[in-house]
Design a protein around this motif. Sequence first.
Motif, PDB file in Angstrom:
ATOM      1  N   SER A  66     -59.597  35.559   5.219  1.00 14.66           N
ATOM      2  CA  SER A  66     -58.229  35.087   4.979  1.00 14.66           C
ATOM      3  C   SER A  66     -57.375  36.133   4.284  1.00 14.66           C
ATOM      4  CB  SER A  66     -58.272  33.809   4.130  1.00 14.66           C
ATOM      5  OG  SER A  66     -58.929  34.050   2.898  1.00 14.66           O
ATOM      6  N   SER A  67     -58.014  37.116   3.638  1.00 15.92           N
ATOM      7  CA  SER A  67     -57.262  38.155   2.927  1.00 15.92           C
ATOM      8  C   SER A  67     -57.211  39.461   3.706  1.00 15.92           C
ATOM      9  CB  SER A  67     -57.890  38.409   1.554  1.00 15.92           C
ATOM     10  OG  SER A  67     -59.214  38.891   1.703  1.00 15.92           O
ATOM     11  N   ALA A  68     -57.544  39.438   4.977  1.00 14.16           N
ATOM     12  CA  ALA A  68     -57.533  40.637   5.804  1.00 14.16           C
ATOM     13  C   ALA A  68     -56.131  40.900   6.333  1.00 14.16           C
ATOM     14  CB  ALA A  68     -58.515  40.490   6.960  1.00 14.16           C
ATOM     15  N   HIS A  69     -55.693  42.132   6.235  1.00 15.14           N
ATOM     16  CA  HIS A  69     -54.351  42.503   6.687  1.00 15.14           C
ATOM     17  C   HIS A  69     -54.371  43.930   7.218  1.00 15.14           C
ATOM     18  CE1 HIS A  69     -52.513  38.938   4.857  1.00 15.14           C
ATOM     19  NE2 HIS A  69     -53.233  39.194   3.774  1.00 15.14           N
ATOM     20  N   GLU A  70     -53.404  44.193   8.094  1.00 10.91           N
ATOM     21  CA  GLU A  70     -53.155  45.565   8.505  1.00 10.91           C
ATOM     22  C   GLU A  70     -52.158  46.171   7.525  1.00 10.91           C
ATOM     23  OE1 GLU A  70     -53.789  46.390  13.217  1.00 10.91           O
ATOM     24  OE2 GLU A  70     -51.897  45.471  12.636  1.00 10.91           O
ATOM     25  N   GLN A  71     -52.560  47.237   6.877  1.00  7.90           N
ATOM     26  CA  GLN A  71     -51.719  47.887   5.876  1.00  7.90           C
ATOM     27  C   GLN A  71     -51.255  49.240   6.408  1.00  7.90           C
ATOM     28  OE1 GLN A  71     -50.861  46.224   3.327  1.00  7.90           O
ATOM     29  NE2 GLN A  71     -52.508  44.815   2.781  1.00  7.90           N
ATOM     30  N   ILE A  72     -50.003  49.581   6.125  1.00  6.31           N
ATOM     31  CA  ILE A  72     -49.486  50.908   6.476  1.00  6.31           C
ATOM     32  C   ILE A  72     -50.110  51.931   5.531  1.00  6.31           C
ATOM     33  CG2 ILE A  72     -47.442  52.374   6.594  1.00  6.31           C
ATOM     34  CD1 ILE A  72     -45.813  49.856   7.229  1.00  6.31           C
ATOM     35  N   ILE A  73     -50.719  52.973   6.093  1.00  9.14           N
ATOM     36  CA  ILE A  73     -51.339  54.004   5.257  1.00  9.14           C
ATOM     37  C   ILE A  73     -50.697  55.380   5.449  1.00  9.14           C
ATOM     38  CG2 ILE A  73     -53.568  52.838   5.141  1.00  9.14           C
ATOM     39  CD1 ILE A  73     -54.563  54.815   7.304  1.00  9.14           C
ATOM     40  N   ALA A  74     -49.973  55.574   6.560  1.00  4.67           N
ATOM     41  CA  ALA A  74     -49.380  56.893   6.798  1.00  4.67           C
ATOM     42  C   ALA A  74     -48.284  56.772   7.850  1.00  4.67           C
ATOM     43  CB  ALA A  74     -50.438  57.898   7.254  1.00  4.67           C
ATOM     44  N   LEU A  75     -47.480  57.808   7.918  1.00  4.30           N
ATOM     45  CA  LEU A  75     -46.404  57.894   8.915  1.00  4.30           C
ATOM     46  C   LEU A  75     -46.472  59.270   9.547  1.00  4.30           C
ATOM     47  CD1 LEU A  75     -43.868  56.567  10.176  1.00  4.30           C
ATOM     48  CD2 LEU A  75     -42.532  57.693   8.383  1.00  4.30           C
ATOM     49  N   PHE A  76     -46.564  59.285  10.879  1.00  7.09           N
ATOM     50  CA  PHE A  76     -46.654  60.557  11.592  1.00  7.09           C
ATOM     51  C   PHE A  76     -45.288  60.941  12.131  1.00  7.09           C
ATOM     52  CE2 PHE A  76     -47.428  62.929  15.614  1.00  7.09           C
ATOM     53  CZ  PHE A  76     -47.962  64.076  15.046  1.00  7.09           C
ATOM     54  N   HIS A  77     -44.836  62.139  11.789  1.00  7.32           N
ATOM     55  CA  HIS A  77     -43.555  62.669  12.258  1.00  7.32           C
ATOM     56  C   HIS A  77     -43.829  63.526  13.490  1.00  7.32           C
ATOM     57  CE1 HIS A  77     -41.315  61.740   8.403  1.00  7.32           C
ATOM     58  NE2 HIS A  77     -42.578  61.594   8.040  1.00  7.32           N
ATOM     59  N   ASN A  78     -43.491  62.990  14.653  1.00  8.57           N
ATOM     60  CA  ASN A  78     -43.768  63.717  15.886  1.00  8.57           C
ATOM     61  C   ASN A  78     -42.971  65.001  15.999  1.00  8.57           C
ATOM     62  OD1 ASN A  78     -45.708  63.032  17.892  1.00  8.57           O
ATOM     63  ND2 ASN A  78     -44.741  61.024  18.114  1.00  8.57           N
ATOM     64  N   ASP A  79     -41.789  65.025  15.399  1.00 10.70           N
ATOM     65  CA  ASP A  79     -40.952  66.212  15.540  1.00 10.70           C
ATOM     66  C   ASP A  79     -41.497  67.400  14.749  1.00 10.70           C
ATOM     67  OD1 ASP A  79     -40.506  64.815  13.247  1.00 10.70           O
ATOM     68  OD2 ASP A  79     -38.346  65.164  13.166  1.00 10.70           O
ATOM     69  N   THR A  80     -42.212  67.130  13.651  1.00 15.93           N
ATOM     70  CA  THR A  80     -42.761  68.206  12.819  1.00 15.93           C
ATOM     71  C   THR A  80     -44.289  68.200  12.765  1.00 15.93           C
ATOM     72  OG1 THR A  80     -42.598  66.831  10.839  1.00 15.93           O
ATOM     73  CG2 THR A  80     -40.703  68.233  11.362  1.00 15.93           C
ATOM     74  N   SER A  81     -44.915  67.206  13.426  1.00 18.97           N
ATOM     75  CA  SER A  81     -46.381  67.054  13.410  1.00 18.97           C
ATOM     76  C   SER A  81     -46.915  66.903  11.989  1.00 18.97           C
ATOM     77  CB  SER A  81     -47.065  68.251  14.089  1.00 18.97           C
ATOM     78  OG  SER A  81     -46.707  68.323  15.443  1.00 18.97           O
ATOM     79  N   PHE A  82     -46.138  66.214  11.160  1.00 15.12           N
ATOM     80  CA  PHE A  82     -46.530  66.004   9.765  1.00 15.12           C
ATOM     81  C   PHE A  82     -47.028  64.579   9.577  1.00 15.12           C
ATOM     82  CE2 PHE A  82     -45.086  64.615   5.437  1.00 15.12           C
ATOM     83  CZ  PHE A  82     -46.089  65.266   4.730  1.00 15.12           C
ATOM     84  N   LEU A  83     -48.186  64.447   8.963  1.00 10.35           N
ATOM     85  CA  LEU A  83     -48.781  63.145   8.696  1.00 10.35           C
ATOM     86  C   LEU A  83     -48.620  62.847   7.214  1.00 10.35           C
ATOM     87  CD1 LEU A  83     -50.275  60.803  10.031  1.00 10.35           C
ATOM     88  CD2 LEU A  83     -52.436  61.965   9.525  1.00 10.35           C
ATOM     89  N   ASP A  84     -47.756  61.892   6.898  1.00 10.75           N
ATOM     90  CA  ASP A  84     -47.374  61.593   5.523  1.00 10.75           C
ATOM     91  C   ASP A  84     -48.152  60.381   5.013  1.00 10.75           C
ATOM     92  OD1 ASP A  84     -46.176  61.291   3.101  1.00 10.75           O
ATOM     93  OD2 ASP A  84     -44.178  60.802   3.875  1.00 10.75           O
TER      94      ASP A  84
END
Length: 643
Positions: free
Chosen positions: A274-292
Motif C-alpha cells: 500500500s505504500s509503494a509508489h513511483e518516485q522521480i529520481i532524476a531528469l534527463f536533458h536530451n539536449d545536453t545529455s545531462f542526467l540530473d
Amino acid sequence: MYDHIKFPNLYRIVPSENQFNYARLELLRQFNWTHVATLYQNDPRYSLAHNHLMARGADQAASYKLVSQRTFTDVLELRDALNKFVEKGVRIIFGSFTEAWARITFCEAFKLNMFGRKYQWIIWGGYNKDWWMVDDAEVRCSTQELVTALNGYMSTDILPLSLENHQTIAKLTPSEYESMYDERKGSEYSRFHGYTYDGMWAMAKAISIVIEELPPGKTIDMFDYKMEFWSQRFLSALKKTEFVGVTGPVKFYNNERVGRILIKQFQVLDGASSSAHEQIIALFHNDTSFLDFSVGHPVYWHGGKHAPRDRTIEKVQLQHLSVVSFITMVALSIAGIFLAVFFLSVNTKYRNHKYIKMSSPHLNNIIICGCIMTYFSVILLGIDTGMVSEDSIPAICTARLWVLTIGFTSAFGAMFSKTWRVHAIFTNIKLNKKVIKDYQLFLIVALLLFLDFVILLTWQLQDPFTYATKPLQEFEDATNDFLIKPQIGFCVSEHMTIYLGVTYAFKGILMAFGCFLAWETRHVSIPALNDSKYIGMSVYNVVIMCVIGVAISIILTDQQEYAFLIISGFIIFCTTITLCLVFVPKLIELKKNPHPETKRVRATLKPAGKSSKRESFTADLQNKIKTLADQNQKLKESNQAVS
C-alpha cells in the motif's frame, strides 16, 4: 514510431520512444553498467524502438556489451527468455512492454528470483497510476509478491510539466499554468495537456517566423497548403522554432521534440504494497545529455548505498600470509637468534674452562651457527608476493632451501660427530687408548655439508625454481557480489620430487644413524666430555618433529597460513630445544663449578638395567680384569712373605 525521412511533414511535440533510449544509455554510463540484456514485446511500437536502441548502442560498442536480446509474444517465450537471462548471469535488463505484460513479466521474474540486490530492471514508463494493483487473471502472483519483484525498478517517462518554475513564452510559470488547467479540466484529464499547450505555441511561433521571413508582396493571407512554397516555409520555420514552454525547452531535431525525460523508481517505503509508489529520481536533458539527480528523491538500492553490479565479477585473489602470523613467527625467530648469540658468547668466553673445553667448543659454535641459520630460514619462509614481486620469489625459495638445509646439516652434523666420538671411545672393546681429535669431527661435518652442496648445486643448475600459482575452491562474496577465485603461489621445479626425495633420504639416513649412536651411548656418563644424553634427546626431538612436519606440509598444501604457522613453529621449537638441551647444562655446570681445577673429571660407563649384548660383554670383561688384578696382587704379597 515514425521516420522523418518517410514522413518529412510530421513533427512531434511529445518526445518519442527514441528519446527514452538516450536516457537509458546515460543510466548505463552513470552507474558504470557495461553488460546489459534487452527484453521487448514483439510489437512494432517496441521492436522499432529496440532497433533504434541497438543502433545507438552499436555506436558505443566499446562501452557496452549486449549479453542477450530476447523478444516474446506469449508467456512461454517470456519464461524461456528469463531463464536464458539467469543462465547467462544477466543483471541489468531493459524491458519494453505494455502495462499488462509488465505485470506478467514481473510475476515470472519473482518466481525465478530475478529481483533484489543483484538485479536492476529499467523499463518504459507511462503506465496508469497504481498499475500493479490491477486485478489481472493472467497474473499468477499476489499483489505483495508483485510489489516485491517490482521494488527498485527504474522507468523512463515523459515530463508532464517542467520542474523548473521559470516563466514561459506565455508569461506563465508551469505551476500557474497547472492551476489554470485544474480549474478548467473538469472530470477529464490527460497527461499530455502540457504538450498540447506547447504544441499550440510551437505552431504560433512557426507562423510568426514565417510572417517575419515572407518576401515582399507575400502575406500570410495567401497561405495555400497545396503550394510547396508555403510548406517549405513552415517546415523551415519549425526547425528554427525554439522557446521555453510549460513542459520545458521546446526545439526540434529531425522533426522530433528534443525534450526532457523523467527517470522514476518504484520504491516501497515501509515494506507494504500500500505504500509503494513511483518516485522521480532524476531528469534527463536530451539536449545536453545531462542526467540530473538533484530534482527528485534519492535512489534506492537494495542492501546498501551502491548500485548493483552488471555481472558477477570474477576476482582472482592471491592469498598471502597475514601480517600477524608473519610478525609473530619473525619475532620468535629473532628471539631465538638472540638466545643463540647469547650461548655463542658464553661458549666463546669460557672456551678455556675445562668443562667447556672438553665438550669441543668449536663444534658447539657450529651447532649454534646452524641453529641461527634455521631460525633465519623461518623469516625467509614467510616472505611471499605480498612483500616482494613475483620475479623475486624463485630467488627467495632458493635462499630458503639453502639456508635451512645447511643450517640443519651444520647443527645436526656437529651433534652427530660429537656423539660418534663418544660412541667410538667408550664402546671400544679392546680397551686400548683411542684419541679422536676435533679436526676429525670437523671433517665429518665438512663431508656432510659437501654432500648437501653437491645435491643443492646440481638441483639449482639443472632444474631451478620457478614461480607458479594453484587455484583453490571458489566462493562467492555475497556482500560485494564477487566470485572469489583464491590462488596460492609456490615455487616448483620440473624434477622437484626427485631432488626432495634424495634430500629427504640423505637426511633420513643421517637422522637414523644419529638415533642409533644416541641409543648406543645412552648410558655413558661423562660430566665434561659427554653431552650425548642431551644430544640424544635433541636427536629424538628433531626426528619426531621432522617426520610430523613433512607429513603436515603435504596435508596442508592448500592451507598456506596454517602450514606456515605449524612448520615454522616446529622449526623454532626444535631449534630452541636443541640449543637448550646442549647449552643449558653447561651454564648450570659453570655456575656450580666456576673453577674447574678443583674438581677432577672422571669418565665412567654406567651399567644399564637392560643392557645390550655388547654392554654385557664389556661389563663381564671389566669384572674379569679386576678379579685377575686382585689375584695378581695377592700372589705378589705371598711371594714377598716367602722370601
